[in-house]
Motif scaffolding. Structure first.
Motif, short mmCIF file in Angstrom:
data_model
loop_
_atom_site.label_atom_id
_atom_site.label_comp_id
_atom_site.label_asym_id
_atom_site.label_seq_id
_atom_site.Cartn_x
_atom_site.Cartn_y
_atom_site.Cartn_z
N GLY A 5 48.95 35.49 49.80
CA GLY A 5 48.08 34.77 48.88
C GLY A 5 47.30 35.70 47.97
N SER A 6 46.49 35.14 47.11
CA SER A 6 45.73 35.94 46.15
C SER A 6 44.72 36.81 46.87
CB SER A 6 45.00 35.01 45.17
OG SER A 6 45.92 34.29 44.40
N ALA A 7 44.50 37.99 46.29
CA ALA A 7 43.54 38.92 46.89
C ALA A 7 42.13 38.40 46.72
CB ALA A 7 43.69 40.30 46.26
N ASN A 8 41.26 38.75 47.65
CA ASN A 8 39.86 38.34 47.59
C ASN A 8 38.95 39.44 47.09
OD1 ASN A 8 40.40 35.77 48.70
ND2 ASN A 8 40.58 36.69 50.73
N GLY A 9 39.48 40.66 46.98
CA GLY A 9 38.63 41.76 46.53
C GLY A 9 39.44 43.01 46.33
N SER A 10 38.79 44.04 45.76
CA SER A 10 39.50 45.27 45.44
C SER A 10 39.75 46.15 46.65
CB SER A 10 38.71 46.07 44.39
OG SER A 10 37.43 46.40 44.90
N ASP A 11 39.29 45.73 47.85
CA ASP A 11 39.52 46.52 49.04
C ASP A 11 40.82 46.16 49.74
OD1 ASP A 11 38.90 44.01 49.94
OD2 ASP A 11 37.43 44.68 51.45
N GLY A 12 41.57 45.18 49.21
CA GLY A 12 42.86 44.83 49.78
C GLY A 12 42.80 43.70 50.79
N SER A 13 41.63 43.10 51.00
CA SER A 13 41.54 42.00 51.96
C SER A 13 42.26 40.78 51.41
CB SER A 13 40.08 41.68 52.24
OG SER A 13 39.39 41.38 51.04
N GLY A 14 43.28 40.32 52.13
CA GLY A 14 44.00 39.11 51.72
C GLY A 14 44.92 39.29 50.56
N ALA A 135 43.65 45.53 37.95
CA ALA A 135 44.33 44.28 38.32
C ALA A 135 45.21 44.50 39.54
CB ALA A 135 45.15 43.76 37.14
N ALA A 136 45.93 45.63 39.58
CA ALA A 136 46.79 45.92 40.74
C ALA A 136 45.96 46.13 41.99
CB ALA A 136 47.64 47.15 40.45
N ALA A 137 44.85 46.84 41.85
CA ALA A 137 43.98 47.10 43.00
C ALA A 137 43.45 45.81 43.60
CB ALA A 137 42.82 48.01 42.59
N SER A 138 43.20 44.82 42.77
CA SER A 138 42.66 43.55 43.25
C SER A 138 43.71 42.70 43.95
CB SER A 138 42.06 42.76 42.08
OG SER A 138 43.08 42.24 41.25
N GLN A 139 44.99 43.01 43.77
CA GLN A 139 46.06 42.18 44.34
C GLN A 139 46.72 42.82 45.56
OE1 GLN A 139 46.83 39.08 43.35
NE2 GLN A 139 45.19 39.19 41.82
N ALA A 140 46.64 44.13 45.72
CA ALA A 140 47.38 44.83 46.77
C ALA A 140 46.67 44.71 48.12
CB ALA A 140 47.55 46.29 46.40
N ALA A 141 47.47 44.44 49.15
CA ALA A 141 46.93 44.38 50.51
C ALA A 141 46.58 45.77 51.01
CB ALA A 141 47.95 43.74 51.44
N ARG A 142 45.77 45.83 52.04
CA ARG A 142 45.41 47.10 52.66
C ARG A 142 46.68 47.82 53.12
NH1 ARG A 142 40.98 50.25 52.31
NH2 ARG A 142 40.99 51.78 54.01
N GLY A 143 46.90 49.05 52.65
CA GLY A 143 48.08 49.81 53.02
C GLY A 143 49.35 49.34 52.35
#
Length: 487
Positions: A5-14, A135-143
């Motif tokens: 699903g869509s990311a919730n933040g720039s830290d990769g959560s979700g 924009a990429a940072a906001s969408q990518a999951a942790r790792g």
């Protein structure tokens, strides 16, 4: 890799485990008065290459819509989450038409046309790359894995690395990378290299391009290199990341194109094309974007001299030149179109007859079905690029020719030449006399020799498709160690 699903933040959560970042989205879309998105898939080799990977992994694709000032929230299309990046008309003019296509493009293509260096263009390029990276940072999951594409976004890897050091980052350059003697002309050369070195894996079409990149790093930065690996020291002096440069030659969806060309509709259309051309003895074909790197003027000059010399009978030979519109707001492209159309008019005036044209010049883009029919109708395919990262037209022609007919004349300055030799007839497009000899040889080639060469070409192309390319790159990227253990 599974989307969440869509990311919730720039830290990769979700966020998404696979994010592709490219200048353009894989669809053209518009927004209605009710806010609903109307979209159509856009053609292109990159879309064909990555769509199966994205759909299989439910990934996200970050890119520009292609229209100025068109803003929209991320939306789903064809099993992919699409994340639009908004560009203003000024940014399109400076970042895209300016720095990307009037500075980097000519510089990276051996300065066939002189590059233009404007500081305002560079600032726009830097700002837009920052926006893509965010924009990429906001969408990518942790790792997660982020795969950045092409020369318009060379600063994104480092910006993204600074924003999200947890990510595995790959970059693929679809065009040539120039020798350091040319690259060092660029006033912002160090920034470009550092931008690319934000990636873990930097991919190129040819081994020579990867070597050019490593040589530029060695000469213009302080980073130690060993072979194809660049070592990035950590701030505390401990072993840091390793960046690898390597060749990953791109291909096409060969099975799909082969199936298309075998269809009864395309087979019938190919016969119609030859009939519409007057059933000449020899049909030659050129298919290019209208770009000065494609050698269209050299090709037409050689063809005209062959007709003038009488080595091929003008009444029984036709050259079909498809020149799809490209970057029509850039001055060098406007001049090229005028020159090419002048050459075409001159040759048709000299060698054309009622009911027969020496050259059929088509300034349009065509759907895959029509292109497959043109490939089947052509006895000789002319790919005479002055410089090309790969040239997928050559591979499309081969994939279409299950009948083992046709001859491929291929510039030695294409990435395809490295892969396909000795099947094609290789030419140096700067050598007009040599190119004339090769074209005449192709036009008169014995059918048995044609089949032998085309069989060899098809074995190569049908075995190396675009799915193998993307799987190879992502496989190397995800298997790379995250820390450097030696220099």
């Amino acid at each position: 890799m599974k989307g969440q699903g869509s990311a919730n933040g720039s830290d990769g959560s979700g966020g998404y485990d696979l994010v592709v970042v490219a200048n353009r989205l894989p669809v053209d879309f518009s927004v209605g008065a009710d806010g609903e998105v109307d979209w159509q898939r856009s053609p292109g080799g990159l879309v064909s290459a990555l769509e199966p990977v994205m759909q299989g992994n439910d990934g996200a694709w970050v890119g520009w819509s292609g229209a100025p000032d068109l803003a929209h929230e991320p939306f789903e299309a064809d099993g992919m989450m699409l994340v639009p990046v908004t560009l203003s008309a000024s940014e399109i003019r400076k970042y895209y038409e300016g720095f990307s296509n009037d500075t980097l493009w000519p510089l990276y293509h051996d300065v066939i046309a002189p590059p233009t260096y404007h500081r305002q263009w560079w600032e726009a390029y830097r700002r837009v790359n920052q926006r893509f990276a965010e924009a990429a940072a906001s969408q990518a999951a942790r790792g997660g894995v982020v795969w950045v594409h092409d020369y318009q976004l060379q600063l994104v890897p480092k910006i993204l690395r600074d924003l999200r050091p947890d990510l595995r980052i790959g970059f693929f350059d679809h065009i040539p990378f120039p020798p350091v003697e040319l690259f060092q002309q660029l006033p912002w050369r160090r920034s470009i290299l550092e931008g690319l070195l934000g990636a873990d894996l930097v991919g190129f079409q040819r081994g020579g391009d990867a070597s050019n990149f490593v040589r530029a790093v060695r000469r213009l930065t302080d980073h130690p290199t060993r072979g194809s690996v660049v070592s990035m020291d950590s701030d505390d002096g401990s072993p840091g990341r390793r960046v690898r440069a390597a060749a990953f030659p791109i291909s096409i969806d060969t099975a799909k194109f082969d199936e298309l060309a075998r269809s009864p509709e395309v087979q019938a259309r190919a016969k119609e094309v030859r009939a519409d051309l007057g059933d000449p003895d020899v049909v030659m074909l050129g298919v290019d974007r209208l770009d000065y790197t494609k050698g269209i003027r050299h090709r037409i000059k050689a063809y005209g001299e062959i007709l003038q010399d009488g080595r091929i009978e003008a009444a029984n030979t036709t050259l079909v030149q498809v020149a799809s519109p490209s970057r029509e707001n850039v001055g060098a492209y406007q001049e090229l179109r005028e020159h090419v159309e002048s050459l075409v008019g001159r040759l048709n005036g000299e060698f054309g007859e009622i009911g027969h044209s020496a050259i059929h010049y088509l300034h349009h883009s065509y759907p895959p079905e029509e292109m497959a029919a043109l490939y089947l109708a052509a006895d000789v395919m002319l790919v005479t690029s002055l410089r090309d990262g790969m040239n997928l037209v050559a591979k499309e022609y081969i994939a279409a020719r299950s009948d083992l007919g046709g001859v491929l004349v291929l510039s030695e300055f294409t990435g395809a030449a490295d892969e396909l030799a000795p099947g094609p007839l290789l030419v140096n497009p700067h050598d007009i006399d040599g190119m004339k000899d090769i074209i005449v040889t192709a036009a008169h080639m014995d059918p048995k020799e044609k089949r032998r060469r085309m069989r060899r070409l098809r074995r190569k192309v049908m075995g190396d498709d675009v799915a193998k390319w993307s799987k190879s790159f992502l496989g190397v990227l995800t298997a790379m160690p995250t820390r450097d253990t030696h220099v």
